[in-house]
Design an enzyme around this catalytic site. Structure first.
Site, PDB file in Angstrom:
ATOM      1  N   LYS A  37     -11.485  -2.538 -11.616  1.00  0.00           N
ATOM      2  CA  LYS A  37     -11.031  -2.073 -10.323  1.00  0.00           C
ATOM      3  C   LYS A  37      -9.633  -1.427 -10.383  1.00  0.00           C
ATOM      4  CE  LYS A  37      -9.009  -4.815  -7.681  1.00  0.00           C
ATOM      5  NZ  LYS A  37      -8.559  -5.897  -6.798  1.00  0.00           N
ATOM      6  N   THR A  38      -8.710  -2.158 -10.979  1.00  0.00           N
ATOM      7  CA  THR A  38      -7.339  -1.652 -11.032  1.00  0.00           C
ATOM      8  C   THR A  38      -7.277  -0.334 -11.776  1.00  0.00           C
ATOM      9  OG1 THR A  38      -6.709  -3.967 -11.202  1.00  0.00           O
ATOM     10  CG2 THR A  38      -4.978  -2.343 -11.508  1.00  0.00           C
ATOM     11  N   ASP A 214      -6.223  -2.069  -1.129  1.00  0.00           N
ATOM     12  CA  ASP A 214      -6.734  -2.910  -2.209  1.00  0.00           C
ATOM     13  C   ASP A 214      -7.075  -4.289  -1.634  1.00  0.00           C
ATOM     14  OD1 ASP A 214      -7.439  -3.745  -4.687  1.00  0.00           O
ATOM     15  OD2 ASP A 214      -5.394  -4.053  -5.408  1.00  0.00           O
ATOM     16  N   GLU A 215      -7.949  -5.027  -2.295  1.00  0.00           N
ATOM     17  CA  GLU A 215      -8.345  -6.362  -1.833  1.00  0.00           C
ATOM     18  C   GLU A 215      -8.760  -6.321  -0.365  1.00  0.00           C
ATOM     19  OE1 GLU A 215      -8.656  -8.516  -4.056  1.00  0.00           O
ATOM     20  OE2 GLU A 215      -7.010  -8.486  -5.489  1.00  0.00           O
ATOM     21  N   GLN A 245     -15.092 -12.311  -3.544  1.00  0.00           N
ATOM     22  CA  GLN A 245     -13.776 -12.838  -3.884  1.00  0.00           C
ATOM     23  C   GLN A 245     -12.883 -13.005  -2.666  1.00  0.00           C
ATOM     24  OE1 GLN A 245     -12.003 -11.457  -7.692  1.00  0.00           O
ATOM     25  NE2 GLN A 245     -13.704 -10.021  -7.725  1.00  0.00           N
ATOM     26  N   ARG A 608     -12.091 -15.487 -14.059  1.00  0.00           N
ATOM     27  CA  ARG A 608     -10.813 -15.115 -14.677  1.00  0.00           C
ATOM     28  C   ARG A 608     -10.927 -15.146 -16.201  1.00  0.00           C
ATOM     29  NH1 ARG A 608      -9.686 -12.132 -11.454  1.00  0.00           N
ATOM     30  NH2 ARG A 608     -11.710 -12.715 -10.650  1.00  0.00           N
TER      31      ARG A 608
END
Length: 672
Positions: A37-38, A214-215, A245, A608
């Site tokens: 994503k980033t 974002d998010e 998430q 993670r």
DNA sequence: GTTCCGTTTTTTTTT
DNA sequence: AAAACGGAAC
């Protein structure tokens, strides 16, 4: 073909490429965990710049300062440009920017203070005292949550909550009188401003044409309204998120924003990123097995080209001390045998309080570690004291700051003095500071002579240092040091901790560090406006995870699951996989439907990990100095059993026990 | 009126 | 175990 475009084609998979190169229309990127994503976001902005979009037309909003900083750095690296005009900011920091620009239009003065939870708690107590509202046995944080929910329209007054209504009204009035705003205000006031003054909104709409959030799954209704106001005209809004998430609903995050976005931007393109580049198949399958149990999610099938990798290890220690010892031992072994560096490993906890036993073990074993989160540097008492001095000097109506420092260090002002001042302030509908000044000038002062003299000295002190802080450019650190000297804060610390000079010295060291960081900030060449207001705003919005990214790595990470969002580690230890901790008891008490969010939290924790995952679940744990028997988290049973391997304990007896334990959970889940 | 000392309570996550 | 509160001592 465009040169950068070619580069993108090489670096990104087809979905990623499409996401990075679509920018002249609304776009929703559903980005599964570890799907790059980033990378896509940074490439996307770099691509826009390469296509000639001016930096100053782009606004990217994130949730943490850390995320914002990282995004900026990565784009800078990619483009090799300075990016002075590019706005990447948190929602709240951007709100401050808008308010600094135009809060005057709403009847505030532009030197407003920002109140955090601690300030609000103090204000709540203060207000209750005034109204003779007894707070005995009340959950103050729950009241503040109620206030926030009412304010943001997440809750209506009910027969039950109605008794807080007056308290709420008075609380809001106080904020106004103190010229203070809270975190909700940082979003709500800009909305109010944009609605009341379309000319101001138009100014922002002219300036910003391209938006990125974002998010997105963690945006609140108000944050959505805010970004929608800005982007509904130019319509180039890109939102990036993953409903699986979403772990901040308790703070107002509302997944329905995804649906709202689809309605408000019907011409949108939707892209789902499903290839996971982070984890082994084992870890991914475990995560998929867990998240599958949630209803109401956007269907995704995360896959990876990775090999299956190593099994997930599950261990049932007898208590939290053994749990910590096991983790410390594993970390040491992994570092030694497999050359995994400390900073590539992370211990995840559900609540901050779980860090204690882990930290103790790390200290005993001499393992270098770094706890992100926990009490923020700026929440330390000694730092808050100094910040309160600075805040009072910036905004003299800031009563909470004044109350904090009025008698710190001891100046002989007690409850009675404050009571008298408070009466004057209420009569004059003004702040305490104005009340003091009034009392000093009044012919028939209601205060004893001695108190008057001391108050005069106090006012003079504030005045003198206020002048110095506001007038002398890039000299705040020196001024602050002089203030510390003047009020003899060292003496204060010693008298506060008469039996513990070590503690006093440690606190004084913190203060010195604070001065140093202030000095560094105000002297930084990129800092064009090193004013007191800017500094105070900055530190009020500074969260726990983004203090001084001290590059001294080589330390094991220790953090809450919430703080770990967006990060990845080769090895992850998830501590306290017990019923009552994960899912958390209080979350379920609040609403049984919260299991789903707790499950997402578990999911975030699992995803993670890149290579290796350890899960531990204690049989007993001491909670509030009582030893409590614990049963394993029900989520453990949702992981396909073939992926999990029991950690072999030393004694074979325990091994058998552990196996029994595992079948016990299975049986338990079978019943559901 | 202020300070000190002993008692009670607390721990979900954070911009 | 630490902080926050309330009552007694100064």
């Amino acid at each position: 073909m465009h040169e950068f475009e070619q580069h993108l084609r090489q670096e990104l998979n087809p979905q990623q490429y499409k996401a990075a190169t679509t920018f002249e229309r609304p776009l929703m990127i559903v980005a599964g965990a570890g799907s790059g994503k980033t990378r896509v976001i940074t490439y996307r902005i770099a691509y826009m710049l390469s296509r000639g979009i001016p930096q100053n037309q782009i606004l990217a909003l994130t949730f943490t300062n850390k995320a914002a900083r990282e995004m900026r750095n990565r784009i800078a690296e990619l483009t090799g440009r300075k990016l002075r005009q590019l706005t990447i900011s948190t929602f709240h920091a951007f709100g401050v920017r808008v308010l600094r620009d135009a809060i005057v239009e709403l009847g505030y003065r532009d030197n407003f203070s920002i109140y955090d939870t601690v300030d609000q708690l103090a204000l709540l107590k203060e207000t209750a005292r005034e109204l003779h509202f007894s707070l005995d046995g009340e959950d103050l944080k729950a009241i503040l949550t109620l206030f926030s929910d009412i304010r943001t329209g997440r809750r209506e007054w009910t027969d039950e909550s109605d008794r807080y209504r007056e308290l709420f009204n008075e609380f809001r009035k106080h904020l106004r009188v103190y010229n203070a705003v809270d975190f909700d205000d940082l979003i709500l006031l800009p909305i109010e401003l944009f609605r009341a003054r379309t000319d101001i909104l138009d100014r922002y709409r002219d300036r910003f044409r391209y938006f990125l959030v974002d998010e997105f799954q963690d945006t609140s209704k108000d944050q959505y309204t805010f970004i929608h106001l800005l982007s509904s005209e130019s319509r180039n809004l890109c939102v990036v998120g993953d409903d699986d998430q979403s772990i901040y609903s308790w703070r107002g995050a509302d997944y329905r924003n995804l649906l709202q976005f689809e309605r408000d931007y019907p011409e949108q393109t939707q892209i789902t990123l499903e290839q996971n580049y982070r984890s082994t198949t084992t870890i991914l399958e475990a995560a998929n097995g867990v998240i599958r149990n949630n209803t109401n999610r956007k269907e995704k099938k995360l896959w990876t080209g990775e090999e299956s990798g190593r099994p997930i290890e599950l261990f049932y220690p007898d208590n939290e001390r053994l749990e910590a010892a096991f983790i410390a031992e594993r970390i040491r072994t992994l570092a030694l045998r497999e050359r995994i560096r400390y900073e590539e490993m992370c211990v995840l906890i559900r609540t901050n309080s779980l860090s204690r036993s882990i930290e103790e073990a790390f200290l005993a074993e001499n393992l270098p570690y770094r706890m992100t989160g926990g009490t923020s540097f700026f929440d330390r008492r000694e730092i808050r004291d100094l910040v309160s001095y600075m805040r009072l000097m910036a905004n003299q109506d800031d009563d909470m700051s004044l109350l904090r420092i009025l008698n710190t260090p001891r100046r002989g002002f007690g409850r009675k003095t404050v009571e008298v001042l408070d009466r004057i302030a209420r009569a004059g509908r003004c702040s305490l500071y104005s009340a003091i000044v009034q009392a000093l000038h009044a012919a028939d002062s209601p205060l004893p002579r001695r108190v008057t003299v001391d108050l005069e000295a106090f006012v003079e002190l504030i005045h003198e240092f206020r002048d110095r802080l506001l007038k002398n450019r890039r000299d705040m650190a020196n001024t602050l040091a002089a203030l510390i000297e003047r009020i003899d804060y060292w003496q204060h610390l010693v008298s506060e901790h008469p039996t513990n000079e070590k503690l006093a010295r440690w606190k004084y060291r913190n203060i010195e560090l604070f001065c140093e960081s202030l000095g560094k900030w105000e002297r930084h060449p990129d800092n064009l406006e090193p004013t007191l207001f800017n500094y105070l705003n900055r530190i009020s919005l500074q969260s726990r995870d983004d203090e001084e990214d001290s590059e001294d790595s080589g330390r094991v990470n220790l953090m809450t699951i919430h703080a770990a969002k967006g990060l990845e580690f080769r090895v992850v230890f998830l501590v306290g996989c017990e019923d009552g901790i994960l899912p958390h008891k209080r979350a379920l008490e609040e609403d049984p439907a919260n299991v789903e969010e707790e499950r997402r939290l578990f999911y975030v924790a699992l995803t993670r990990a890149m290579e290796k995952l350890y899960l531990t679940s204690c049989r007993e744990r001491s909670i509030m100095r009582e030893i409590v028997a614990c049963s394993p988290s029900p989520f453990l049973g949702e992981i396909p059993h073939s992926l999990v391997e029991m950690h072999e304990p030393e004694e074979p007896v325990e091994q058998a026990e552990a196996r029994d334990y595992f079948s016990l959970i299975r049986a338990k889940l079978g019943q559901q």
